[in-house]
Design an enzyme around this catalytic site. Structure first.
Site, short mmCIF file in Angstrom:
data_model
loop_
_atom_site.label_atom_id
_atom_site.label_comp_id
_atom_site.label_asym_id
_atom_site.label_seq_id
_atom_site.Cartn_x
_atom_site.Cartn_y
_atom_site.Cartn_z
N ASP A 31 -6.83 0.97 0.76
CA ASP A 31 -6.63 2.10 -0.13
C ASP A 31 -7.97 2.52 -0.73
O ASP A 31 -8.71 1.68 -1.23
CB ASP A 31 -5.64 1.72 -1.25
CG ASP A 31 -5.12 2.92 -2.01
OD1 ASP A 31 -5.92 3.78 -2.42
OD2 ASP A 31 -3.90 3.00 -2.21
N HIS A 99 4.92 4.94 2.36
CA HIS A 99 3.84 3.97 2.48
C HIS A 99 4.13 2.78 1.58
O HIS A 99 4.76 2.92 0.53
CB HIS A 99 2.47 4.58 2.16
CG HIS A 99 2.38 5.25 0.83
ND1 HIS A 99 2.98 6.47 0.56
CD2 HIS A 99 1.73 4.89 -0.30
CE1 HIS A 99 2.69 6.82 -0.69
NE2 HIS A 99 1.96 5.87 -1.23
#
Length: 113
Positions: A31, A99
């Site tokens: 991320d 996600h």
């Protein structure tokens, strides 16, 4: 017509990512807005907006996403991590492509919200 999400652009290789894993069903990457020392995402290649839109035929895919995340976490020698799936804007979902967040490397507090 719906707007192409940043995750779909990653799947399409239109924008780069720090890829950790990829197969025919999903892709995993770090991320870019990490909320913990270890923070990666696992996303399906199938464009599912959120868990709200999942259908029964997605059950194996959902299990695969969790299995892949666990496999990545173990490869990083993690023994503790938090998984997060936000469903809808009020829950904190900002990218409307399903996600799963995997977070580790620090103590997680409860409640999370």
């Amino acid at each position: 017509m719906t707007e192409t999400t940043i995750f779909q652009k990653i799947i399409n290789e239109e924008i780069p990512c720090d890829k950790l894993y990829e197969d025919e069903f999903c892709i995993a990457f770090n991320d870019i807005q990490a909320q913990a020392p270890v923070h990666f995402l696992v996303i399906p290649k199938k464009p599912i907006i959120s868990l709200l839109e999942c259908i029964e035929q997605d059950a194996n895919l959902l299990g695969h996403l969790l299995f892949v995340g666990s496999k990545i976490a173990k490869s990083k020698n993690l023994t503790n991590w938090r998984t997060v799936i936000n469903t809808g804007a009020e829950s904190g979902q900002t990218v409307f492509h399903l996600h799963i967040h995997f977070l580790s490397g620090r103590k997680m507090n409860w409640p999370p919200g």
